[in-house]
Scaffold this motif. Structure first.
Motif, mmCIF file in Angstrom:
data_model
loop_
_atom_site.group_PDB
_atom_site.id
_atom_site.type_symbol
_atom_site.label_atom_id
_atom_site.label_comp_id
_atom_site.label_asym_id
_atom_site.label_seq_id
_atom_site.Cartn_x
_atom_site.Cartn_y
_atom_site.Cartn_z
ATOM 1 N N ASN A 134 -9.927 -2.903 1.786
ATOM 2 C CA ASN A 134 -11.080 -3.618 1.240
ATOM 3 C C ASN A 134 -12.217 -3.767 2.242
ATOM 4 O OD1 ASN A 134 -9.841 -4.086 -1.319
ATOM 5 N ND2 ASN A 134 -8.574 -5.627 -0.328
ATOM 6 N N GLN A 135 -12.030 -3.217 3.438
ATOM 7 C CA GLN A 135 -13.070 -3.263 4.464
ATOM 8 C C GLN A 135 -13.474 -1.842 4.826
ATOM 9 O OE1 GLN A 135 -12.440 -5.692 7.925
ATOM 10 N NE2 GLN A 135 -11.048 -7.051 6.840
ATOM 11 N N SER A 136 -14.709 -1.702 5.235
ATOM 12 C CA SER A 136 -15.236 -0.399 5.607
ATOM 13 C C SER A 136 -14.489 0.153 6.823
ATOM 14 C CB SER A 136 -16.724 -0.521 5.917
ATOM 15 O OG SER A 136 -17.241 0.725 6.307
ATOM 16 N N LEU A 137 -14.245 1.449 6.802
ATOM 17 C CA LEU A 137 -13.615 2.132 7.926
ATOM 18 C C LEU A 137 -14.660 2.872 8.759
ATOM 19 C CD1 LEU A 137 -11.159 3.221 9.484
ATOM 20 C CD2 LEU A 137 -10.913 4.956 7.707
ATOM 21 N N PHE A 138 -15.698 3.374 8.102
ATOM 22 C CA PHE A 138 -16.709 4.189 8.767
ATOM 23 C C PHE A 138 -18.049 3.469 8.794
ATOM 24 C CE2 PHE A 138 -14.157 7.857 9.276
ATOM 25 C CZ PHE A 138 -13.249 7.822 8.242
ATOM 26 N N GLU A 139 -18.821 3.816 9.819
ATOM 27 C CA GLU A 139 -20.145 3.220 9.996
ATOM 28 C C GLU A 139 -21.143 4.333 10.293
ATOM 29 O OE1 GLU A 139 -21.835 0.562 13.539
ATOM 30 O OE2 GLU A 139 -20.211 -0.413 12.424
ATOM 31 N N GLN A 140 -22.203 4.393 9.482
ATOM 32 C CA GLN A 140 -23.258 5.380 9.709
ATOM 33 C C GLN A 140 -24.030 5.017 10.971
ATOM 34 O OE1 GLN A 140 -22.633 8.213 7.766
ATOM 35 N NE2 GLN A 140 -24.818 8.376 7.662
ATOM 36 N N THR A 141 -24.584 6.014 11.617
ATOM 37 C CA THR A 141 -25.487 5.789 12.733
ATOM 38 C C THR A 141 -26.902 5.816 12.174
ATOM 39 O OG1 THR A 141 -23.954 6.768 14.300
ATOM 40 C CG2 THR A 141 -26.259 6.666 14.981
ATOM 41 N N VAL A 142 -27.658 4.760 12.407
ATOM 42 C CA VAL A 142 -29.001 4.618 11.855
ATOM 43 C C VAL A 142 -29.868 5.807 12.272
ATOM 44 C CG1 VAL A 142 -31.066 3.158 11.822
ATOM 45 C CG2 VAL A 142 -28.803 2.111 11.851
ATOM 46 N N GLY A 143 -30.582 6.356 11.288
ATOM 47 C CA GLY A 143 -31.492 7.463 11.560
ATOM 48 C C GLY A 143 -30.863 8.833 11.403
#
Length: 176
Positions: free
Chosen positions: A96-105
């Motif tokens: 229920n929690q995010s595993l991945f995180e985008q890098t801004v830009g």
């Protein structure tokens, strides 16, 4: 390909570039090496695993790697645009929690490739035609299930969608 890097203070696992990554060797094993350096063991564990147990006849349970997103760890995309393929049985500890995180830009597309033995698909619709289940089995066996950045399955199989409902995947008629 370069191994993932680790930032214990921010609980980030960073993929260094676009391309293909093997969960066991380039992410999990890289974490074990990082853990041995300096005083990195003071940070919460980034992974736990299961598998490797013998089931006889020269076979063993496939390894499963759980990123400890429940402790705050996230896998951060590289500072690049393009496709990332993570092969191996990588799952979030807390679905229920995010595993991945985008890098801004940057715009990175993620594809997780898991073993056909790695997931159980539960049919949420009682009267799914046999040919649709056959197509679903094919999608699973061919590894064509697609995942979004949170690690949820998103795919379409012959007029049905496969959606995550926490710890299981459900087949739903598309458009309903």
């Amino acid at each position: 390909m370069a191994d993932a890097t680790f930032d214990g203070a921010n609980l980030h696992i960073t993929l260094p570039n676009i391309g293909a990554f093997d969960t066991q060797t380039e992410i999990y094993s890289a974490w074990k090496e990082w853990l041995r350096q300096s005083d990195n063991a003071k940070y919460p564990p980034a992974f736990d695993t299961t598998g490797g147990d013998s089931v006889g006849a020269g076979q063993e349970v496939a390894p499963y790697f759980f990123c400890r997103n429940d402790l705050g760890w996230r896998i951060k995309m590289p500072e690049a645009n393009g496709e990332i393929v993570v092969a191996g049985n990588l799952f979030p500890r807390d679905p229920n929690q995010s595993l991945f995180e985008q890098t801004v830009g940057f715009d990175a597309f993620l594809r997780l490739e898991v073993s056909t033995r790695a997931i159980v698909v539960e049919v949420g619709q009682k009267n799914v035609p046999v040919e649709d289940l056959t197509n679903l089995r094919y999608a699973v066996s061919e590894g064509t299930l697609q995942f979004d950045a949170s690690g949820n399955v998103t795919a379409s199989v012959e007029g049905h969608s496969i959606v995550s409902t926490g710890n299981e995947y459900v087949v739903e008629k598309s458009g309903s």
